[in-house]
Design a protein around this motif. Sequence first.
Motif, PDB file in Angstrom:
ATOM      1  N   ASP A 115      35.235  42.253  37.641  1.00 52.46           N
ATOM      2  CA  ASP A 115      35.249  41.296  38.742  1.00 52.46           C
ATOM      3  C   ASP A 115      36.640  40.837  39.736  1.00 52.46           C
ATOM      4  O   ASP A 115      37.704  40.207  39.251  1.00 52.46           O
ATOM      5  CB  ASP A 115      34.134  40.283  38.330  1.00 52.46           C
ATOM      6  CG  ASP A 115      34.113  39.344  40.068  1.00 52.46           C
ATOM      7  OD1 ASP A 115      34.667  38.755  40.218  1.00 52.46           O
ATOM      8  OD2 ASP A 115      33.102  40.110  40.086  1.00 52.46           O
ATOM      9  N   GLN A 171      37.365  39.397  41.853  1.00 51.42           N
ATOM     10  CA  GLN A 171      37.697  37.581  42.622  1.00 51.42           C
ATOM     11  C   GLN A 171      37.890  37.203  40.679  1.00 51.42           C
ATOM     12  O   GLN A 171      38.586  36.168  40.900  1.00 51.42           O
ATOM     13  CB  GLN A 171      36.470  36.900  43.176  1.00 51.42           C
ATOM     14  CG  GLN A 171      36.209  37.053  44.455  1.00 51.42           C
ATOM     15  CD  GLN A 171      34.955  36.341  44.407  1.00 51.42           C
ATOM     16  OE1 GLN A 171      33.575  36.649  43.982  1.00 51.42           O
ATOM     17  NE2 GLN A 171      34.738  36.198  46.057  1.00 51.42           N
ATOM     18  N   LYS A 172      37.553  37.202  40.014  1.00 51.70           N
ATOM     19  CA  LYS A 172      38.019  36.800  38.647  1.00 51.70           C
ATOM     20  C   LYS A 172      39.478  37.467  37.979  1.00 51.70           C
ATOM     21  O   LYS A 172      40.021  36.444  37.654  1.00 51.70           O
ATOM     22  CB  LYS A 172      36.838  37.492  37.311  1.00 51.70           C
ATOM     23  CG  LYS A 172      34.689  36.424  37.120  1.00 51.70           C
ATOM     24  CD  LYS A 172      34.938  37.242  36.319  1.00 51.70           C
ATOM     25  CE  LYS A 172      33.105  35.976  35.933  1.00 51.70           C
ATOM     26  NZ  LYS A 172      32.205  36.897  37.019  1.00 51.70           N
ATOM     27  N   GLN A 232      41.222  38.404  40.220  1.00 50.52           N
ATOM     28  CA  GLN A 232      42.569  37.520  40.748  1.00 50.52           C
ATOM     29  C   GLN A 232      43.153  36.813  40.076  1.00 50.52           C
ATOM     30  O   GLN A 232      43.781  35.763  40.559  1.00 50.52           O
ATOM     31  CB  GLN A 232      42.563  37.294  42.559  1.00 50.52           C
ATOM     32  CG  GLN A 232      43.237  36.771  43.148  1.00 50.52           C
ATOM     33  CD  GLN A 232      42.684  36.505  44.444  1.00 50.52           C
ATOM     34  OE1 GLN A 232      41.324  36.895  44.716  1.00 50.52           O
ATOM     35  NE2 GLN A 232      43.727  36.377  45.632  1.00 50.52           N
ATOM     36  N   ALA A 233      41.699  35.594  40.090  1.00 51.79           N
ATOM     37  CA  ALA A 233      42.050  34.212  39.787  1.00 51.79           C
ATOM     38  C   ALA A 233      42.851  34.147  38.438  1.00 51.79           C
ATOM     39  O   ALA A 233      44.283  33.373  38.058  1.00 51.79           O
ATOM     40  CB  ALA A 233      40.934  33.890  39.367  1.00 51.79           C
ATOM     41  N   GLY A 249      39.293  30.245  41.559  1.00 50.19           N
ATOM     42  CA  GLY A 249      39.167  31.725  42.440  1.00 50.19           C
ATOM     43  C   GLY A 249      38.182  32.012  43.005  1.00 50.19           C
ATOM     44  O   GLY A 249      38.273  33.081  43.600  1.00 50.19           O
ATOM     45  N   GLY A 250      37.243  30.657  43.212  1.00 51.75           N
ATOM     46  CA  GLY A 250      36.144  31.769  44.076  1.00 51.75           C
ATOM     47  C   GLY A 250      35.442  32.376  43.069  1.00 51.75           C
ATOM     48  O   GLY A 250      34.022  32.734  44.240  1.00 51.75           O
ATOM     49  N   ALA A 251      34.786  32.541  42.199  1.00 54.18           N
ATOM     50  CA  ALA A 251      33.746  33.341  41.574  1.00 54.18           C
ATOM     51  C   ALA A 251      32.683  32.347  41.292  1.00 54.18           C
ATOM     52  O   ALA A 251      33.126  31.063  41.448  1.00 54.18           O
ATOM     53  CB  ALA A 251      34.225  33.813  40.495  1.00 54.18           C
ATOM     54  N   GLN A 252      31.616  32.535  41.463  1.00 54.43           N
ATOM     55  CA  GLN A 252      30.084  31.778  41.262  1.00 54.43           C
ATOM     56  C   GLN A 252      29.995  31.412  39.875  1.00 54.43           C
ATOM     57  O   GLN A 252      29.807  31.928  39.639  1.00 54.43           O
ATOM     58  CB  GLN A 252      29.430  32.938  42.526  1.00 54.43           C
ATOM     59  CG  GLN A 252      29.797  33.088  43.771  1.00 54.43           C
ATOM     60  CD  GLN A 252      28.507  33.826  44.013  1.00 54.43           C
ATOM     61  OE1 GLN A 252      27.343  34.275  44.105  1.00 54.43           O
ATOM     62  NE2 GLN A 252      28.306  34.190  45.522  1.00 54.43           N
TER      63      GLN A 252
END
Length: 308
Positions: free
Chosen positions: A58, A60-61, A63-64, A126-129
């Motif tokens: 993912d 976003q994950k 990147q975090a 990191g903004g993941a849901q």
Amino acid sequence: MQFKDYYETLGVEPSAGEAEIKTAYRRLARKYHPDVSKEAGAEETFKAVNEAYEALRDPQKRQAYDQLRARGYRPGDEVQPPPGGFGGGGPGGVDFEEIFAGGGAGGGFSDFFESLFGRGRGGGFGGAQGPRAQPRGDTRAKLAVSLETIYEGGSVRISVNNKTFDLRVPKGIRPGQMIRLAGQGGLGRPDGHAGAHGDLLLEIEYAAHPQFEVDGRNVIHMLPIAPWEAALGATISVPTLGGPVELKIPANSEAGRKLRLRGRGLPGDPSGDQIVELEVLAPRPHSDEQHQAYERMREAFGDDWRRA
């Protein structure tokens, strides 16, 4: 909480692209799947591989995770999360029992994963849901379900606010569809009743699988075959979500050829198919006899086989 190097787990460089990460995951998941592997510690390794792939597949994950890894942590280093964690978890007290494909391996992700992304394949840092409060006190969360459960229909055990439920998952449910648990969300419904709970809205997503990918309702399976099977044809047992079936490989098949098993995909109206893509692999010789067999093949085909 100890840092985990997910790139090291999958055996790829931090610069690896999506395709390389997916290939590494397939190879390791196929090797260590507890339903087939005889290696010591296969189940734990399989879980670690699944966790690493879930973090890196993912964007976003990933990147975090990369932001945290850039601080210089190494495997086994103690990581101290900031107060309140990295932002995961969210309201509602949702704790999912992780479902691994194949039914042979269960268990949650590590504390490191959940501190970074939240519980139940959710997110935060990191903004993941992840589990989060909605208007009217409702709480949303994602629930990853194995393809076997999607194919057959069945139940998934989850824990909500210290209560355990066997949640019925309808056969053929699609990603993004919701299952509602009334009264199991957060506080704060604007209905005038103090302490009233909203609902828990579970958004379905498909868990990563070591043998199958999903394209709509079709299921894609990469089938490794030997060169002589590709050249001469063969009948091979192929896994499907409904159990193994015999597949006839036509003679003179090439790598990348796609064969269709009608109706063997995910349920629907109409049901999907299973697409079997051939992957021609040359087995490594382990004996003098096998080396000699390759020598005979070289003599028979010569050096001009590429032009042919």
